[in-house]
Design a protein around this motif. Structure first.
Motif, PDB file in Angstrom:
ATOM      1  N   ALA A  99     -36.136 -61.934 -52.067  1.00  5.25           N
ATOM      2  CA  ALA A  99     -35.960 -61.741 -53.082  1.00  5.25           C
ATOM      3  C   ALA A  99     -34.818 -61.602 -54.135  1.00  5.25           C
ATOM      4  O   ALA A  99     -35.016 -61.028 -54.851  1.00  5.25           O
ATOM      5  CB  ALA A  99     -37.647 -61.535 -53.779  1.00  5.25           C
ATOM      6  N   ASN A 100     -34.715 -60.181 -53.041  1.00  2.96           N
ATOM      7  CA  ASN A 100     -32.816 -59.838 -53.787  1.00  2.96           C
ATOM      8  C   ASN A 100     -31.897 -60.140 -53.627  1.00  2.96           C
ATOM      9  O   ASN A 100     -31.154 -60.055 -54.355  1.00  2.96           O
ATOM     10  CB  ASN A 100     -33.017 -58.448 -52.282  1.00  2.96           C
ATOM     11  CG  ASN A 100     -31.472 -57.671 -53.014  1.00  2.96           C
ATOM     12  OD1 ASN A 100     -30.941 -57.667 -52.167  1.00  2.96           O
ATOM     13  ND2 ASN A 100     -31.767 -56.935 -53.746  1.00  2.96           N
ATOM     14  N   VAL A 101     -31.315 -61.347 -52.289  1.00  3.70           N
ATOM     15  CA  VAL A 101     -30.490 -61.729 -52.282  1.00  3.70           C
ATOM     16  C   VAL A 101     -30.583 -62.883 -53.459  1.00  3.70           C
ATOM     17  O   VAL A 101     -29.746 -63.262 -53.905  1.00  3.70           O
ATOM     18  CB  VAL A 101     -30.443 -62.839 -51.428  1.00  3.70           C
ATOM     19  CG1 VAL A 101     -29.809 -63.937 -50.772  1.00  3.70           C
ATOM     20  CG2 VAL A 101     -30.316 -62.002 -49.939  1.00  3.70           C
ATOM     21  N   ALA A 102     -31.798 -63.058 -53.998  1.00 10.24           N
ATOM     22  CA  ALA A 102     -31.908 -64.130 -55.216  1.00 10.24           C
ATOM     23  C   ALA A 102     -31.581 -63.618 -56.779  1.00 10.24           C
ATOM     24  O   ALA A 102     -31.507 -64.696 -57.303  1.00 10.24           O
ATOM     25  CB  ALA A 102     -33.447 -65.111 -54.859  1.00 10.24           C
ATOM     26  N   GLY A 103     -32.165 -62.115 -56.287  1.00 12.03           N
ATOM     27  CA  GLY A 103     -31.179 -61.823 -58.252  1.00 12.03           C
ATOM     28  C   GLY A 103     -32.785 -61.662 -58.519  1.00 12.03           C
ATOM     29  O   GLY A 103     -32.581 -61.308 -59.537  1.00 12.03           O
TER      30      GLY A 103
END
Length: 316
Positions: A99-103
């Protein structure tokens, strides 16, 4: 009397060595296990196995709270804002990092205090309807002849999203990635022919595989696992796709004291010594798998870097 006390001390010391460091902490009220998924899937079912045996071993009550949506961030946010008292934790795999990598979120695993890892699932396999494709070669041929038209269901920004993106890159195909909803929605789409390919956990697809309604194209692991020994790896078939497994770990609020983490490490270690618990994990088509809190954090760091590397490479 002194000899008896000394013998007891030796026994207690051996138990402590077997099950981990000693801690005086213990849950004082019901523990909420926040699951970033709906009921019935591998995350939910394995959390319920933990809840059952944690109660049997400790006498404490545990409940599973399903909080699906937003690539796991709804569940994660509940835990981040919870009191760091050991009575609320997030149970799942990889979603915080993806979720963090996907923004979707501005935090990753470092926003939590990692607890132990309880179980493992192989990286999600890819399935197709045999009425449309008989094997990986047929699927790839169709995808190359119809670029961007074959539908692959996923949840945008979630674990399978980057798995499919990496597959497309290595296989040289372009698929239509559609956010299709729950596992049951994906399966309906597959059976109806509206979906061409579905990534899925073995527990959700096993019955359809055995009945001949699904065919497994492959699994993105370095080698075959005993759990799914009849499913070939993509590497065996000429596509060098190795994707992170699903390690199911405990994520606590950041300020959770070490004594609480030790208690959870000890209870999971005891479960790994309990044949009934191991059988229950295997019954939900998963593998018993213990990592300490420290080891779990190292794995999360590695997995976060894998997802970030995939995203960065595909963004170029």
């Amino acid at each position: 009397m002194k000899k008896a006390l000394l013998a007891l001390a030796v026994v207690l010391a051996l138990v402590s060595c077997a099950f981990g460091a000693e801690t005086s902490w213990k849950p004082t009220t019901t523990v909420s296990i926040i699951v970033p998924a709906g009921a019935g899937g591998n995350t939910d079912l394995s959390a319920r196995v933990f809840a059952q045996y944690a109660k049997e071993l400790s006498g404490c009550d545990f409940i599973v709270v399903n909080a699906n949506g937003a690539a796991g961030s709804i569940a994660a946010d509940q835990v981040r804002s919870a009191a760091p008292d050991g009575h609320t934790f997030l149970y799942g795999h990889n979603l915080v990092n993806v979720a963090n990598v996907a923004g979707i979120t501005d935090y990753n695993y470092t926003a939590f205090k990692l607890g132990p890892t309880f179980a493992k699932d192989p990286a999600q396999q890819f399935y197709v309807n045999p009425k449309k494709y008989k094997n990986l070669t047929e699927f790839l041929d169709a995808a190359k002849k119809n670029p961007g038209e074959l539908v692959a269901c996923t949840e945008v920004g979630a674990y399978t999203y980057y798995e499919i993106l990496k597959f497309m890159d290595l296989a040289g195909v372009q698929l239509d990635l559609v956010d299709y909803g729950s596992n049951s929605d994906k399966i309906v789409g597959m059976l109806s022919g509206q979906v061409d390919m579905m990534p899925g956990a073995y527990i959700n697809c096993k019955d359809y595989l055995e009945s001949g309604q699904f065919i497994a194209l492959g699994v993105p692991s370095a080698e075959r696992y005993e759990l799914i020994k009849d499913i070939p790896t993509f590497r065996e078939q000429g596509i060098d796709l190795v994707y992170p497994d699903c390690d199911f770990s405990f994520y606590f609020p950041k300020e959770t004291p070490d004594a609480i983490i030790v208690w959870y490490e000890n209870i999971v270690k005891q479960m790994m010594e309990n044949p009934d618990c191991l059988a229950a994990i295997r019954k939900v088509e998963m593998m018993p798998y213990y990592l300490s809190a420290e080891e779990s954090e190292k794995h999360d760091a590695e997995y976060f870097n894998v997802f970030k590397t995939i995203a960065d490479q595909l963004a170029q």
